[in-house]
Scaffold this active site. Structure first.
Site, PDB file in Angstrom:
ATOM      1  N   TYR A 142       0.825  -1.210   0.000  1.00  0.00           N
ATOM      2  CA  TYR A 142       0.000   0.000   0.000  1.00  0.00           C
ATOM      3  C   TYR A 142       0.860   1.261   0.000  1.00  0.00           C
ATOM      4  CZ  TYR A 142      -4.608  -2.050   0.797  1.00  0.00           C
ATOM      5  OH  TYR A 142      -5.794  -2.702   0.659  1.00  0.00           O
ATOM      6  N   LYS A 189       3.466 -15.632   2.930  1.00  0.00           N
ATOM      7  CA  LYS A 189       3.694 -16.390   1.689  1.00  0.00           C
ATOM      8  C   LYS A 189       5.205 -16.618   1.613  1.00  0.00           C
ATOM      9  CE  LYS A 189       2.271 -18.158  -2.255  1.00  0.00           C
ATOM     10  NZ  LYS A 189       1.406 -19.363  -2.329  1.00  0.00           N
ATOM     11  N   ASP A 221      -2.590 -18.559   0.995  1.00  0.00           N
ATOM     12  CA  ASP A 221      -3.573 -19.279   0.167  1.00  0.00           C
ATOM     13  C   ASP A 221      -4.281 -20.340   1.002  1.00  0.00           C
ATOM     14  OD1 ASP A 221      -1.086 -20.520   0.314  1.00  0.00           O
ATOM     15  OD2 ASP A 221      -1.037 -21.166  -1.781  1.00  0.00           O
ATOM     16  N   ASP A 245      -6.046  -7.147   4.012  1.00  0.00           N
ATOM     17  CA  ASP A 245      -7.187  -6.516   3.348  1.00  0.00           C
ATOM     18  C   ASP A 245      -8.097  -7.595   2.765  1.00  0.00           C
ATOM     19  OD1 ASP A 245      -8.767  -4.465   2.137  1.00  0.00           O
ATOM     20  OD2 ASP A 245      -7.800  -4.962   0.231  1.00  0.00           O
ATOM     21  N   ASP A 249     -11.923  -9.227   4.404  1.00  0.00           N
ATOM     22  CA  ASP A 249     -13.194  -9.217   3.675  1.00  0.00           C
ATOM     23  C   ASP A 249     -13.774 -10.629   3.653  1.00  0.00           C
ATOM     24  OD1 ASP A 249     -13.251  -6.481   3.011  1.00  0.00           O
ATOM     25  OD2 ASP A 249     -14.001  -6.936   0.991  1.00  0.00           O
TER      26      ASP A 249
HETATM   27  C1  IPM Z   1     -10.353  -1.420   3.932  1.00  0.00           C
HETATM   28  C2  IPM Z   1     -10.618  -0.813   2.576  1.00  0.00           C
HETATM   29  C3  IPM Z   1      -9.458   0.109   2.230  1.00  0.00           C
HETATM   30  C4  IPM Z   1      -8.201  -0.733   2.165  1.00  0.00           C
HETATM   31  C5  IPM Z   1      -9.657   0.915   0.938  1.00  0.00           C
HETATM   32  C6  IPM Z   1     -10.948   1.676   0.933  1.00  0.00           C
HETATM   33  C7  IPM Z   1      -8.484   1.829   0.685  1.00  0.00           C
HETATM   34  O1  IPM Z   1     -10.795  -1.790   1.612  1.00  0.00           O
HETATM   35  O2  IPM Z   1     -10.343  -0.669   4.931  1.00  0.00           O
HETATM   36  O3  IPM Z   1     -10.162  -2.630   4.015  1.00  0.00           O
HETATM   37  O4  IPM Z   1      -7.917  -1.338   1.128  1.00  0.00           O
HETATM   38  O5  IPM Z   1      -7.499  -0.787   3.174  1.00  0.00           O
HETATM   39 MN    MN Z   2     -10.650  -3.811   2.364  1.00  0.00          MN
END
Ligand code: IPM
Ligand code: MN
Length: 355
Positions: A142, A189, A221, A245, A249
């Site tokens: 990032y 990884k 993975d 990240d 999710d």
């Molecule tokens: C998160 C979001 C952010 C990230 C984006 C919006 C920049 O997806 O907080 O996970 O990738 O960190």
């Molecule tokens: Mn995210």
């Protein structure tokens, strides 16, 4: 106690859900004899429109002068559909993380028995799953060097990590593991990436300092698979920014209710507390968005920023009661009566006051 809170609702449904969290915070303060003082700040698309900057200096100051930041969401379709936009709402979030030194993102995944049927996974896999994802937040790809060459036809991002960055996030993860079931899974990884080999090397150096914690190592993975085939395996999972990240999710789907997941970003300066979901622009202004993740983020704010466990518990209990009583927004209503964002917020605040 006087609690100085920076209120950064951001875009989309941000303002509506943050308002409900404020009601819960005020109710807790009323009960526990604290005084919350809010200072509003712009972030995201609304800040770009007003200041031409997604995280303006003024907002940074407000955050630095506060004890905690209550954050909604950023993002706006106007920018998503415009690949040439020079400033993007998401840059506000990244700038905030970097400038506040928020190197640790904590995303707890809990399942609520009343909602287990919402999970895409079978009940027996999810019921009782309870783990904490610790994501490194200010390093890696990032923030590493990036660029283009060959007239823009070649592009790169650098996944760079320094020892101190790896060590501090691992130590923090170990500390949280000790407060839970003392099981830490380091996700990397290391079979391919040099940066991952550094992570694993440092983890192996630190492990003997935490003999009471079981440490195991898992390739990313494999971890992605394990999160859906056996989420109950995990207690604390720690990983770098990009893997974190993606995995968080995925992890957020385990419980089946994205609208319930809260997060805390902590580090050198003021901590930021926010729901995991985004700005959901389609629902903005309609009073239908689920405010519970933001309300639970306020619970995390009491626990992590103010070290007030009891106050956090008051909020958690009220949220659980609202779910059990079916006082929920349409995403959780299962065809039953759906309540509005503000009705849910009022009910939760009222429950806190009466219990
Ligand atoms: C998160 C979001 C952010 C990230 C984006 C919006 C920049 O997806 O907080 O996970 O990738 O960190
Ligand atoms: Mn995210």
């Amino acid at each position: 106690m006087n609690l100085k809170i920076a209120k950064l609702p951001g875009d989309g449904i941000g303002p509506e859900v943050v308002e409900q969290a404020v009601k819960a915070v005020d109710a807790v303060c009323e009960k526990a004899g604290h005084k919350a003082e809010y200072t509003f700040g712009y972030v995201g698309a609304c800040a770009i429109r007003k200041f031409g900057d997604a995280f303006p200096e003024e907002t940074f100051r407000i955050c630095m002068d506060s004890d905690a930041v209550l954050f909604g969401a950023v993002g706006d379709p106007e920018f998503d559909n415009n690949p040439t936009a020079k400033v993007r709402p998401e840059q506000g979030l990244l700038a905030m993380r970097k400038k506040l030194g928020l190197f640790a993102n904590l995303r707890p995944v809990e399942t609520f028995s009343a909602l287990v049927h919402k999970s895409p996974l079978r009940k027996e896999l999810v019921d009782g799953a309870d783990f904490l994802c610790v994501r490194e937040l200010t390093g890696g790809m990032y923030f590493g060097e990036k660029g283009r060459k060959d007239n823009g036809d070649t592009a790169w991002d650098t996944n760079i990590y320094h020892r101190y960055e790896v060590e501090r996030i691992l130590r923090l993860a170990y500390d949280y593991a000790r407060l839970r079931r003392s099981h830490l899974t380091v996700v990397d990884k290391a079979n391919v990436l040099e940066s991952s080999r550094l992570w694993r090397q440092i983890a192996q150096e630190l492990a003997p300092e935490y003999p009471d914690v079981t440490t195991d190592y898992m390739y990313v993975d494999n971890a992605a698979m394990k999160l859906i085939t056996g989420p109950k395996f995990f207690d604390v999972l720690v990983t770098e920014n990009t893997f974190g990240d993606i995995l968080t999710d995925e992890a957020s789907c385990v419980s089946g209710s994205m609208g319930l997941l809260a997060s805390a970003s902590i580090g050198e300066h003021t901590g930021v507390f926010e729901p995991i979901h985004g700005s959901y622009p389609q629902a903005a202004g309609k009073n239908i968005a689920n405010p519970l993740a933001t309300i639970l983020s306020a619970a995390m704010m009491f626990e992590y920023a103010f070290q007030m466990k009891e106050e956090g518990r008051m909020i958690r209990e009220a949220v659980k009661a609202s779910i059990d009583a079916g006082i929920v927004t349409e995403d959780l209503a299962d065809g039953g009566k759906a309540y509005s964002t503000s009705e849910v917020g009022d009910w939760v605040a009222d429950y806190i006051m009466k219990h």
